[in-house]
Design a protein around this motif. Structure first.
Motif, PDB file in Angstrom:
ATOM      1  N   MET A 129      -5.342   2.900 -10.240  1.00 24.81           N
ATOM      2  CA  MET A 129      -4.425   1.760 -10.376  1.00 24.81           C
ATOM      3  C   MET A 129      -4.221   1.040  -9.043  1.00 24.81           C
ATOM      4  O   MET A 129      -4.213  -0.195  -8.987  1.00 24.81           O
ATOM      5  CB  MET A 129      -3.079   2.242 -10.922  1.00 24.81           C
ATOM      6  CG  MET A 129      -3.134   2.800 -12.335  1.00 24.81           C
ATOM      7  SD  MET A 129      -3.441   1.517 -13.566  1.00 24.81           S
ATOM      8  CE  MET A 129      -2.753   2.308 -15.022  1.00 24.81           C
ATOM      9  N   ARG A 130      -4.066   1.814  -7.963  1.00 27.09           N
ATOM     10  CA  ARG A 130      -3.852   1.180  -6.658  1.00 27.09           C
ATOM     11  C   ARG A 130      -5.087   0.383  -6.236  1.00 27.09           C
ATOM     12  O   ARG A 130      -4.978  -0.711  -5.666  1.00 27.09           O
ATOM     13  CB  ARG A 130      -3.524   2.235  -5.603  1.00 27.09           C
ATOM     14  CG  ARG A 130      -2.203   2.956  -5.812  1.00 27.09           C
ATOM     15  CD  ARG A 130      -1.037   1.990  -5.755  1.00 27.09           C
ATOM     16  NE  ARG A 130       0.231   2.677  -6.044  1.00 27.09           N
ATOM     17  CZ  ARG A 130       1.347   2.066  -6.388  1.00 27.09           C
ATOM     18  NH1 ARG A 130       1.361   0.732  -6.482  1.00 27.09           N
ATOM     19  NH2 ARG A 130       2.447   2.741  -6.641  1.00 27.09           N
ATOM     20  N   VAL A 174      -7.280  -1.038  -8.300  1.00 28.81           N
ATOM     21  CA  VAL A 174      -7.317  -2.231  -9.151  1.00 28.81           C
ATOM     22  C   VAL A 174      -6.324  -3.276  -8.644  1.00 28.81           C
ATOM     23  O   VAL A 174      -6.644  -4.479  -8.533  1.00 28.81           O
ATOM     24  CB  VAL A 174      -7.023  -1.859 -10.618  1.00 28.81           C
ATOM     25  CG1 VAL A 174      -6.788  -3.115 -11.458  1.00 28.81           C
ATOM     26  CG2 VAL A 174      -8.163  -1.034 -11.207  1.00 28.81           C
ATOM     27  N   ILE A 175      -5.109  -2.843  -8.310  1.00 24.97           N
ATOM     28  CA  ILE A 175      -4.087  -3.773  -7.823  1.00 24.97           C
ATOM     29  C   ILE A 175      -4.531  -4.434  -6.520  1.00 24.97           C
ATOM     30  O   ILE A 175      -4.380  -5.652  -6.330  1.00 24.97           O
ATOM     31  CB  ILE A 175      -2.736  -3.034  -7.625  1.00 24.97           C
ATOM     32  CG1 ILE A 175      -2.162  -2.637  -8.994  1.00 24.97           C
ATOM     33  CG2 ILE A 175      -1.745  -3.906  -6.861  1.00 24.97           C
ATOM     34  CD1 ILE A 175      -0.985  -1.684  -8.910  1.00 24.97           C
ATOM     35  N   ILE A 197      -7.097  -7.027  -7.352  1.00 26.74           N
ATOM     36  CA  ILE A 197      -6.454  -8.181  -7.995  1.00 26.74           C
ATOM     37  C   ILE A 197      -5.765  -9.046  -6.937  1.00 26.74           C
ATOM     38  O   ILE A 197      -5.834 -10.285  -6.976  1.00 26.74           O
ATOM     39  CB  ILE A 197      -5.447  -7.714  -9.068  1.00 26.74           C
ATOM     40  CG1 ILE A 197      -6.179  -7.128 -10.275  1.00 26.74           C
ATOM     41  CG2 ILE A 197      -4.549  -8.876  -9.512  1.00 26.74           C
ATOM     42  CD1 ILE A 197      -5.261  -6.483 -11.298  1.00 26.74           C
ATOM     43  N   TRP A 230      -3.500  -0.934 -23.755  1.00 31.54           N
ATOM     44  CA  TRP A 230      -2.618  -1.273 -22.632  1.00 31.54           C
ATOM     45  C   TRP A 230      -1.231  -0.807 -23.042  1.00 31.54           C
ATOM     46  O   TRP A 230      -0.647  -1.330 -23.992  1.00 31.54           O
ATOM     47  CB  TRP A 230      -2.629  -2.766 -22.334  1.00 31.54           C
ATOM     48  CG  TRP A 230      -1.861  -3.136 -21.083  1.00 31.54           C
ATOM     49  CD1 TRP A 230      -0.594  -2.776 -20.745  1.00 31.54           C
ATOM     50  CD2 TRP A 230      -2.342  -3.932 -19.990  1.00 31.54           C
ATOM     51  NE1 TRP A 230      -0.246  -3.287 -19.537  1.00 31.54           N
ATOM     52  CE2 TRP A 230      -1.295  -4.009 -19.038  1.00 31.54           C
ATOM     53  CE3 TRP A 230      -3.532  -4.585 -19.718  1.00 31.54           C
ATOM     54  CZ2 TRP A 230      -1.416  -4.722 -17.848  1.00 31.54           C
ATOM     55  CZ3 TRP A 230      -3.655  -5.296 -18.529  1.00 31.54           C
ATOM     56  CH2 TRP A 230      -2.606  -5.371 -17.608  1.00 31.54           C
ATOM     57  N   GLU A 242       2.837  -2.441 -12.799  1.00 33.07           N
ATOM     58  CA  GLU A 242       2.493  -2.994 -11.490  1.00 33.07           C
ATOM     59  C   GLU A 242       1.199  -3.816 -11.560  1.00 33.07           C
ATOM     60  O   GLU A 242       1.067  -4.847 -10.897  1.00 33.07           O
ATOM     61  CB  GLU A 242       2.372  -1.872 -10.461  1.00 33.07           C
ATOM     62  CG  GLU A 242       3.687  -1.150 -10.181  1.00 33.07           C
ATOM     63  CD  GLU A 242       3.583  -0.191  -9.014  1.00 33.07           C
ATOM     64  OE1 GLU A 242       2.868  -0.511  -8.044  1.00 33.07           O
ATOM     65  OE2 GLU A 242       4.229   0.873  -9.062  1.00 33.07           O
ATOM     66  N   VAL A 243       0.251  -3.348 -12.372  1.00 36.58           N
ATOM     67  CA  VAL A 243      -0.975  -4.128 -12.587  1.00 36.58           C
ATOM     68  C   VAL A 243      -0.631  -5.459 -13.248  1.00 36.58           C
ATOM     69  O   VAL A 243      -1.149  -6.520 -12.861  1.00 36.58           O
ATOM     70  CB  VAL A 243      -1.992  -3.344 -13.442  1.00 36.58           C
ATOM     71  CG1 VAL A 243      -3.188  -4.217 -13.806  1.00 36.58           C
ATOM     72  CG2 VAL A 243      -2.460  -2.093 -12.707  1.00 36.58           C
ATOM     73  N   MET A 289      -5.619   1.070 -19.742  1.00 36.58           N
ATOM     74  CA  MET A 289      -4.605   0.571 -18.824  1.00 36.58           C
ATOM     75  C   MET A 289      -3.268   1.247 -19.153  1.00 36.58           C
ATOM     76  O   MET A 289      -2.372   0.663 -19.776  1.00 36.58           O
ATOM     77  CB  MET A 289      -4.501  -0.955 -18.910  1.00 36.58           C
ATOM     78  CG  MET A 289      -3.590  -1.561 -17.841  1.00 36.58           C
ATOM     79  SD  MET A 289      -3.980  -1.043 -16.161  1.00 36.58           S
ATOM     80  CE  MET A 289      -5.566  -1.810 -15.886  1.00 36.58           C
TER      81      MET A 289
END
Length: 484
Positions: free
Chosen positions: A131-132, A134-135, A138, A152, A160-161, A242
């Motif tokens: 996740m970190r 991906v963020i 982004i 999702w 957060e995403v 997700m």
């Protein structure tokens, strides 16, 4: 009045048996595995009325007329786009290893889609890391973000995403988000949809679930891919939806979901972007191809060839299944598989048995507890047959092992969204990566070693001592193979 009710009852019975006869004829004439046809006949005859209804809902691959027509028309233009990749520098079969060479031939001949070199890969195996990462990507986006997911689920890091996407949209980044309707009901009931749409994010439900569509298309046909593409420079795919495992299915009794994602840079990113474009057009009718990658490769760098293998309605039938069996049949030393859902077809079962009988070390790692009790019991129906052939079976106790991976000879691997069941291999929209990269494959193999360290080895002697009741449940749920 009594004669009327008698006539109504008789007419209903005649109508029902005419319907059963018609469905039986349909099952018999439909070209498919004999075991599947027999299983459907069993369901139809043993469960009155409900069995016939189940066949109408789940018995045939029915995408719906509009989507089916659209998918049929799309195939030629997409093959044309894929075929252009064969002429770029990144497609160099002369440098491919023996495992991916035949897979490249198959995918090229059936879909025009070649394996491409010049990629860099990163294996990510913790929700926090995934996740970190991906963020962060982004937050660096400038032009476009494309996402497709089966699930999702709002909460924790997934939120957060979502916030990172909204901020990106405010910066002018074009964002398309495609989510399966059945897999993401909580998301579509949440306020995230309105927040995203008001920020300019295009949010679309794939294969919308609705009472009005119940007999118009097969309800268990799902958009099961997991793809993120950012600026056509970075892509992710793998088994993780997700979701933040700390906020997802906490009451299911199976523990946290254990997943991986692969972060990719290089020409394969554009191919994954094209798969998203396919899914977006199937659902919306809007066509947009990604750019053809430059495919410039440094002669002194590692090649890292990857074959993207998509499947689903409209694409060549059973392509991922063919790639899987081709990869297994090429094994010289070992085959190791992780899958959460193991309900193989007769052909795949025989392939695994034959591979073990060739003297190849075949290992299967599956979760001890499953979120689907039907699949859990049906999987066990194959244990004896596999172990007698020499297959080693490990049951994972560290949570719901959701990673989908196949490692061949510790040199070549398949990773993606595909389960070892008929729904993934024959029905859903899926994607897998065939990766000819020994360094990456060794990382995957070591991760599988960690899974085995948290597993219990199933012994044939102990397995034979299981109760009559367990054997009954195994065989009962095995008979419902077509519905799993």
């Amino acid at each position: 009045m009594e004669k009327f009710y008698h006539f109504l009852t008789l007419a209903s019975l005649v109508l029902y048996w005419v319907l059963v006869a018609g469905v039986t004829l349909r099952v018999v004439l439909k070209r498919r595995a004999v075991s599947v046809s027999l299983a459907w006949l069993m369901v139809i005859y043993i469960i009155p009325v409900v069995g016939v209804a189940c066949y109408f809902l789940f018995g045939e691959l029915n995408l719906g007329r509009k989507r089916a027509d659209r998918a049929k028309e799309m195939l030629a233009p997409f093959i044309d786009w894929f075929s252009k990749l064969s002429n770029c520098h990144a497609h160099s079969p002369e440098n491919f290893g023996r495992h991916i060479y035949r897979i490249d031939e198959l995918c090229n001949n059936r879909l025009g889609l070649p394996a491409l070199s010049g990629n860099e890969l990163s294996l990510q195996n913790s929700p926090e890391t995934i996740m970190r990462s991906v963020i962060e990507d982004i937050n660096q986006a400038h032009h476009s973000i494309r996402m497709v997911f089966y699930i999702w689920h709002p909460g924790g890091l997934a939120d957060e995403v979502a916030n990172a996407l909204i901020l990106a949209a405010h910066r002018g980044v074009d964002i398309k988000l495609l989510l399966d309707s059945a897999g993401s009901p909580r998301f579509f009931r949440s306020d995230w949809v309105a927040k995203m749409q008001s920020a300019g994010i295009k949010v679309v439900q794939a294969l919308e679930v609705s009472p009005w569509r119940i007999f118009l298309r097969r309800l268990d046909l799902r958009q099961h891919r997991k793809i993120i593409v950012i600026d056509e420079k970075v892509a992710y795919t793998g088994s993780m939806n997700m979701v933040d495992p700390a906020f997802f299915k906490q009451d299911s009794g199976v523990g946290h979901w254990i997943d991986i994602m692969v972060r990719v840079t290089g020409p394969t990113v554009n191919v994954l972007s094209a798969i998203h474009c396919w899914d977006w057009e199937v659902e919306t009718g809007e066509r947009a191809f990604p750019s053809i990658p430059e495919c410039k490769i440094d002669e002194h760098s590692s090649k890292h060839p990857i074959q993207v293998v998509p499947s689903g309605p409209g694409m060549p039938e059973y392509l991922i299944y063919q790639v899987l069996t081709l990869a297994i049949n090429q094994a010289n030393q070992s085959v190791r598989i992780t899958t959460p859902y193991f309900v193989p077809s007769t052909d795949l079962l025989e392939t695994l048995k034959m591979t073990a009988q060739r003297g190849i070390n075949v290992e299967l790692i599956i979760p001890h507890k499953n979120d689907s009790l039907m699949v859990q019991w049906a999987s066990k129906a194959f244990y004896s047959e596999l172990m007698l052939a020499g297959v080693k079976i490990y049951e994972f106790y560290g949570g719901l092992l959701h990673t989908k991976s196949v490692v061949i000879d510790e040199q070549f691997c398949l990773v993606g969204t595909v389960n070892m069941d008929m729904r993934s291999l024959w029905l859903n929209f899926e994607v897998t990566l065939a990766i000819d990269d020994q360094e990456f494959t060794q990382q995957m193999y070591q991760l599988q070693n960690e899974y085995i360290a948290q597993s219990h080895t199933v012994s044939l002697e102990t397995w034979r001592e299981r109760s009559i009741f367990s054997r009954f449940l195994e065989r009962t749920f095995y008979l419902f193979n077509p519905l799993l």
